[in-house]
Design an enzyme around this catalytic site. Structure first.
Site, mmCIF file in Angstrom:
data_model
loop_
_atom_site.group_PDB
_atom_site.id
_atom_site.type_symbol
_atom_site.label_atom_id
_atom_site.label_comp_id
_atom_site.label_asym_id
_atom_site.label_seq_id
_atom_site.Cartn_x
_atom_site.Cartn_y
_atom_site.Cartn_z
ATOM 1 N N LYS A 145 -5.651 3.617 -5.402
ATOM 2 C CA LYS A 145 -5.624 2.967 -4.077
ATOM 3 C C LYS A 145 -5.161 3.967 -3.019
ATOM 4 O O LYS A 145 -5.665 3.992 -1.902
ATOM 5 C CB LYS A 145 -4.705 1.740 -4.131
ATOM 6 C CG LYS A 145 -4.624 0.920 -2.840
ATOM 7 C CD LYS A 145 -5.823 0.003 -2.663
ATOM 8 C CE LYS A 145 -5.947 -0.625 -1.285
ATOM 9 N NZ LYS A 145 -5.167 -1.775 -1.021
ATOM 10 N N ASN A 205 0.854 -1.186 0.000
ATOM 11 C CA ASN A 205 0.000 0.000 0.000
ATOM 12 C C ASN A 205 0.884 1.229 0.000
ATOM 13 O O ASN A 205 2.009 1.198 0.505
ATOM 14 C CB ASN A 205 -0.866 0.031 1.267
ATOM 15 C CG ASN A 205 -2.194 -0.694 1.080
ATOM 16 O OD1 ASN A 205 -2.571 -1.050 -0.040
ATOM 17 N ND2 ASN A 205 -2.906 -0.889 2.178
HETATM 18 N N1 LIG Z 1 -2.991 -7.412 5.122
HETATM 19 C C1 LIG Z 1 -3.810 -7.031 4.147
HETATM 20 O O1 LIG Z 1 -4.966 -7.447 4.088
HETATM 21 C C2 LIG Z 1 -3.345 -6.099 3.069
HETATM 22 C C3 LIG Z 1 -2.101 -5.490 3.124
HETATM 23 N N2 LIG Z 1 -1.702 -4.690 2.078
HETATM 24 C C4 LIG Z 1 -0.385 -4.078 2.094
HETATM 25 O O2 LIG Z 1 0.580 -5.098 1.869
HETATM 26 C C5 LIG Z 1 1.815 -4.762 2.540
HETATM 27 C C6 LIG Z 1 2.186 -5.902 3.488
HETATM 28 O O3 LIG Z 1 1.179 -5.945 4.487
HETATM 29 P P1 LIG Z 1 1.017 -7.158 5.504
HETATM 30 O O4 LIG Z 1 1.337 -8.434 4.839
HETATM 31 O O5 LIG Z 1 -0.305 -6.981 6.127
HETATM 32 O O6 LIG Z 1 2.170 -6.816 6.564
HETATM 33 P P2 LIG Z 1 2.952 -7.819 7.522
HETATM 34 O O7 LIG Z 1 3.610 -6.975 8.565
HETATM 35 O O8 LIG Z 1 2.049 -8.923 7.942
HETATM 36 O O9 LIG Z 1 4.059 -8.441 6.553
HETATM 37 C C7 LIG Z 1 5.277 -7.859 6.259
HETATM 38 C C8 LIG Z 1 6.291 -8.971 6.328
HETATM 39 O O10 LIG Z 1 7.535 -8.506 5.826
HETATM 40 C C9 LIG Z 1 8.548 -9.030 6.645
HETATM 41 N N3 LIG Z 1 9.782 -8.253 6.494
HETATM 42 C C10 LIG Z 1 10.047 -6.989 6.905
HETATM 43 N N4 LIG Z 1 11.300 -6.631 6.585
HETATM 44 C C11 LIG Z 1 11.847 -7.698 5.953
HETATM 45 C C12 LIG Z 1 13.123 -7.964 5.395
HETATM 46 N N5 LIG Z 1 14.113 -7.066 5.454
HETATM 47 N N6 LIG Z 1 13.343 -9.167 4.820
HETATM 48 C C13 LIG Z 1 12.375 -10.112 4.773
HETATM 49 N N7 LIG Z 1 11.136 -9.926 5.302
HETATM 50 C C14 LIG Z 1 10.884 -8.742 5.887
HETATM 51 C C15 LIG Z 1 7.967 -8.960 8.038
HETATM 52 O O11 LIG Z 1 8.726 -9.779 8.886
HETATM 53 P P3 LIG Z 1 8.343 -10.097 10.418
HETATM 54 O O12 LIG Z 1 7.510 -11.316 10.319
HETATM 55 O O13 LIG Z 1 9.651 -10.284 11.051
HETATM 56 O O14 LIG Z 1 7.579 -8.903 10.918
HETATM 57 C C16 LIG Z 1 6.563 -9.466 7.756
HETATM 58 O O15 LIG Z 1 6.519 -10.876 7.779
HETATM 59 C C17 LIG Z 1 1.529 -3.442 3.257
HETATM 60 O O16 LIG Z 1 1.907 -2.374 2.434
HETATM 61 C C18 LIG Z 1 0.013 -3.440 3.413
HETATM 62 O O17 LIG Z 1 -0.526 -2.142 3.544
HETATM 63 C C19 LIG Z 1 -2.469 -4.490 0.973
HETATM 64 C C20 LIG Z 1 -3.693 -5.065 0.885
HETATM 65 C C21 LIG Z 1 -4.243 -5.897 1.928
HETATM 66 C C1 LIG Z 2 -8.816 -0.605 1.548
HETATM 67 C C2 LIG Z 2 -8.410 -0.630 3.021
HETATM 68 C C3 LIG Z 2 -8.777 0.665 3.670
HETATM 69 C C4 LIG Z 2 -9.202 -1.768 3.601
HETATM 70 O O1 LIG Z 2 -9.181 -1.816 4.989
HETATM 71 C C5 LIG Z 2 -6.916 -0.850 3.106
HETATM 72 O O2 LIG Z 2 -6.252 -0.946 2.099
HETATM 73 C C6 LIG Z 2 -6.185 -0.853 4.386
HETATM 74 O O3 LIG Z 2 -6.765 -1.168 5.421
HETATM 75 O O4 LIG Z 2 -4.993 -0.532 4.351
#
Ligand SMILES: NC(=O)C1=CN([C@@H]2O[C@H](COP(=O)(O)OP(=O)(O)OC[C@H]3O[C@@H](n4cnc5c(N)ncnc54)[C@H](OP(=O)(O)O)[C@@H]3O)[C@@H](O)[C@H]2O)C=CC1
Ligand SMILES: CC(C)(CO)C(=O)C(=O)O
Length: 299
Positions: A178, A98
């Site tokens: 987005k 994001n």
């Molecule tokens: N969750 C959702 O539903 C949605 C999320 N997003 C976006 O996707 C992105 C990821 O979100 P999300 O998955 O929720 O976040 P998380 O914090 O769950 O995942 C991020 C992961 O990256 C790992 N990480 C961080 N630094 C490193 C590194 N140097 N090397 C390897 N791994 C690393 C973290 O490790 P560790 O386990 O150690 O923390 C963690 O496992 C964000 O930008 C979020 O806004 C977009 C749409 C939906």
């Molecule tokens: C679209 C929305 C707002 C859904 O919760 C999202 O992308 C977020 O939570 O970061």
């Protein structure tokens, strides 16, 4: 295909488990382990699946046909630094997070690689028990440099794993759309600690309108003409489709984690400043989130 996923959090684990049905998936984490087991609960299912993955193997990383980064925007630079010397320059990189504002760093850090960006509306939640697929939504993929344009076929790979995924000729438009939604929903729900659906109340209409007016002005100046009406409509649709969700920023503030505000509202402000556009409503929200972060990081 051989796929490495950097960042096995909520989104990374979701894609890892879905891609692993047809592809060889390897994880790159920041933990010193050569295997990872992901406990994964598919959307609407009770049963939890267990997926074993190989992890942190430099040879598998170097042989990957694609490397997908699913770390948060502020983690990307450090994550890239751990792999950049291990990858041949032909390896395509897909960045999925994001917010905006990391592409210049990525293009500079990996100048010879095909670079692609993706934005997803799939929902995933990471808890102590594992990762749950919480919501379906489109993923949009596109090239960020010339070399990336040859990888249109990856949209079909993503679509097969987790539909729908669409290839876009200009991924920046999707990233801006987005960003607009995140500017409207994320800071307000984080400050109020409310679910997304709460913003459907009439009392929030003036504030959402001002946020969207400012975003529309900046997007138009950036070459993506839009109107406050369009952005408000898109925001309202997401508010009702995700009414029961706590936004990612809401959860980050609740758990006292660093938020992605600098890559969401912060990016908007930086682009507004470069065009000389005033964005007082967004600036006030950015300041409030920074104050909250500072408060809990100081204690
Ligand atoms: N969750 C959702 O539903 C949605 C999320 N997003 C976006 O996707 C992105 C990821 O979100 P999300 O998955 O929720 O976040 P998380 O914090 O769950 O995942 C991020 C992961 O990256 C790992 N990480 C961080 N630094 C490193 C590194 N140097 N090397 C390897 N791994 C690393 C973290 O490790 P560790 O386990 O150690 O923390 C963690 O496992 C964000 O930008 C979020 O806004 C977009 C749409 C939906
Ligand atoms: C679209 C929305 C707002 C859904 O919760 C999202 O992308 C977020 O939570 O970061």
């Amino acid at each position: 295909m051989k796929i490495t996923i950097v960042g096995a959090g909520a989104v990374g684990s979701l894609w890892a488990c879905r891609l692993a049905a047809r592809h060889q998936v390897h994880l790159w984490t920041r933990h010193n382990t050569d295997q990872c087991e992901i406990r994964f609960q598919p959307l609407g299912e009770e049963k939890i699946q267990t997926w074993p993955f190989k992890a942190n193997d430099p040879t598998q990383l170097a042989q990957a046909d694609i490397v997908i980064f699913t770390v948060k925007a502020f983690q990307l630079h450090a994550a890239l630094a751990t792999v950049e010397d291990l990858l041949p320059p032909s390896t395509p990189i897909v960045v999925m997070h994001n917010g905006m504002g990391t592409h210049d760093t990525v293009l500079n850090q990996l100048p010879d690689h095909p670079i692609l960006y993706a934005t997803t509306a799939q929902g995933a939640l990471r808890t102590e028990q594992g990762v749950t697929h919480t919501g379906l939504g489109p993923t949009r993929l596109g090239a960020m440099n010339l070399a990336g344009k040859q990888y249109q076929h990856l949209a079909a790979v993503f679509d097969q794993a987790l539909a729908p995924c669409q290839w876009l000729l200009d991924i920046r438009l999707a990233l801006w759309q987005k960003l607009a939604i995140n500017c409207a929903i994320n800071p307000l729900t984080a400050i109020l600690q409310c679910r997304n659906g709460h913003l459907a109340l009439n009392e929030f209409t003036p504030q959402l309108t001002q946020i969207c007016e400012e975003v529309a002005a900046v997007m138009s100046a950036e070459g993506y003409p839009t109107t406050v009406t369009d952005l408000l409509e898109q925001t309202s649709a997401v508010i009702s489709a995700t009414a029961a969700n706590k936004s990612s920023m809401n959860q980050d503030v609740y758990h006292q984690r660093t938020t992605e505000i600098d890559y969401i509202t912060g990016y908007l402000i930086a682009r507004a400043d470069s065009h000389g556009i005033a964005v007082p409503a967004n600036r006030a929200l950015w300041q409030q989130i920074k104050q909250l972060e500072q408060h809990y990081h100081d204690h």
